[in-house]
Design a protein around this motif. Structure first.
Motif, PDB file in Angstrom:
ATOM      1  N   CYS A   1       0.813  -1.223   0.000  1.00  0.00           N
ATOM      2  CA  CYS A   1       0.000   0.000   0.000  1.00  0.00           C
ATOM      3  C   CYS A   1       0.842   1.267   0.000  1.00  0.00           C
ATOM      4  O   CYS A   1       0.322   2.364  -0.215  1.00  0.00           O
TER       5      CYS A   1
ATOM      6  N   CYS B   1       2.150  -4.622   5.559  1.00  0.00           N
ATOM      7  CA  CYS B   1       1.521  -4.173   6.803  1.00  0.00           C
ATOM      8  C   CYS B   1       0.328  -5.070   7.142  1.00  0.00           C
ATOM      9  O   CYS B   1      -0.169  -5.805   6.293  1.00  0.00           O
ATOM     10  N   ARG B   2      -0.131  -4.998   8.385  1.00  0.00           N
ATOM     11  CA  ARG B   2      -1.229  -5.868   8.792  1.00  0.00           C
ATOM     12  C   ARG B   2      -2.539  -5.502   8.091  1.00  0.00           C
ATOM     13  O   ARG B   2      -3.417  -6.346   7.943  1.00  0.00           O
ATOM     14  N   GLY B   3      -2.650  -4.260   7.649  1.00  0.00           N
ATOM     15  CA  GLY B   3      -3.818  -3.898   6.837  1.00  0.00           C
ATOM     16  C   GLY B   3      -3.832  -4.739   5.569  1.00  0.00           C
ATOM     17  O   GLY B   3      -4.834  -5.369   5.222  1.00  0.00           O
TER      18      GLY B   3
ATOM     19  N   GLY C   1      -4.787  -8.345   5.550  1.00  0.00           N
ATOM     20  CA  GLY C   1      -6.198  -8.711   5.665  1.00  0.00           C
ATOM     21  C   GLY C   1      -6.877  -8.272   6.948  1.00  0.00           C
ATOM     22  O   GLY C   1      -8.024  -8.612   7.205  1.00  0.00           O
ATOM     23  N   GLU C   2      -6.177  -7.477   7.770  1.00  0.00           N
ATOM     24  CA  GLU C   2      -6.768  -7.078   9.046  1.00  0.00           C
ATOM     25  C   GLU C   2      -7.510  -5.741   8.980  1.00  0.00           C
ATOM     26  O   GLU C   2      -8.105  -5.324   9.981  1.00  0.00           O
ATOM     27  N   ALA C   3      -7.442  -5.060   7.846  1.00  0.00           N
ATOM     28  CA  ALA C   3      -8.123  -3.763   7.755  1.00  0.00           C
ATOM     29  C   ALA C   3      -9.647  -3.996   7.713  1.00  0.00           C
ATOM     30  O   ALA C   3     -10.109  -4.935   7.070  1.00  0.00           O
ATOM     31  N   PRO C   4     -10.398  -3.159   8.415  1.00  0.00           N
ATOM     32  CA  PRO C   4     -11.846  -3.394   8.517  1.00  0.00           C
ATOM     33  C   PRO C   4     -12.634  -2.772   7.372  1.00  0.00           C
ATOM     34  O   PRO C   4     -13.724  -2.271   7.588  1.00  0.00           O
TER      35      PRO C   4
END
Lengths: 189, 189
Positions: free
Chosen positions: B165, B177-179, B182-185
């Motif tokens: 990103c 990054c954690r987003g 797959g952790e982004a909401p």
């Protein structure tokens, strides 16, 4: 650049009052929150997601009706300096993050944000000057659609008295409360 | 009963301003925060733990220098209505919770807190009257010693630009990054 209805100096005071000091991250975060808010249609009932626990949640709490305690602000800690404001019914909104390309024009902000210089070598006056000058000019703003399933608050369900400590707890958590299950952050008395 | 330097009416206004409405939990929480604070030696530099995300964090943020964003308040969500204030160096402090025995004298508070009555049958004027009358008389206060290892904030470590990103993230989180993991909401754009 002003921060919503405040001058930079006024917001610095507000920040110091609530956050105990006018942290750079809180000032930058304030521009981010205002930039996202300005893109929502007038009168939108919105909620917020912050992607870090550091500073940014306080910008949301100072500049919007959303707080941790009223649960209109969710903290999804991805360690990223980004905030999204979204229509609480449709989930449509805008996410503000920091644009690393745009940061190149503000070396003191970049040094602080990317931890390029040790704290002792940072020039905090210059940092604040750059923050005020940059305003939301260092932000990237993108439309987002939140996935409600990932944000919905767990329902408490039935409340019971914990047979171990005697305090109220969500009965669904088990035979005793999670504090008594060993999750309380205190040393045994 | 007054809430620290505020009358009940003044604090209700402050609560409405920050939290958008004078939630019962926030008013009760305010008495809890003041009761714990009053037991700390004068001048103690303290931090806070709240054991729920509901309302109580805002009482801490309104009545102490601790906020989510300055990270002097930790949220350890055990689903319990309890707050601890502790000396930031020694970890010694006091925890305030609601005492179910004492609550028996305040049936409207008990009905609200234990969800005995459906919301539509609750009498919110009577509830507020009972809250003001009870003050901290419904609290249990106990000395605690926090276990710092359970509260310490994760260090960010080195910051990198996410190759996916392009945003800054804690390099220790992985290749992206954690987003982007797959952790982004948010729904995929």
């Amino acid at each position: 650049m002003n921060i919503g209805p405040y001058t930079f100096a006024q917001f610095k005071e507000k920040a110091a009052e609530f956050h105990s000091y006018p942290a750079p991250g809180l000032l930058i975060g304030a521009y981010m929150v205002e930039a996202a808010k300005a893109r929502l249609p007038e009168g939108t009932l919105f909620e917020a997601v912050v992607e870090t626990k550091k500073c940014l949640p306080d910008a949301v709490q100072l500049l919007t009706p959303c707080s941790v305690g009223n649960q209109w602000m969710s903290i999804v800690d991805l360690g990223k300096y980004a905030v999204a404001l979204y229509d609480k019914y449709s989930g449509a909104g805008f996410r503000a993050s920091l644009d690393l390309e745009k940061l190149r024009s503000y070396p003191e902000i970049a040094a602080w944000f990317l931890k390029i210089k040790p704290k002792a070598e940072q020039d905090s006056d210059l940092l604040l000057q750059e923050i005020e000058r940059a305003g939301d000019g260092i932000c990237a703003i993108a439309p987002i659609q939140v996935e409600f399933e990932r944000l919905r608050h767990a329902r408490m369900g039935r409340i019971a008295a914990c047979p171990s400590c005697g305090e109220a707890y969500p009965a669904g958590d088990g035979a005793v409360c999670r504090g008594c299950q060993g999750e309380a952050p205190y040393l045994p008395a």
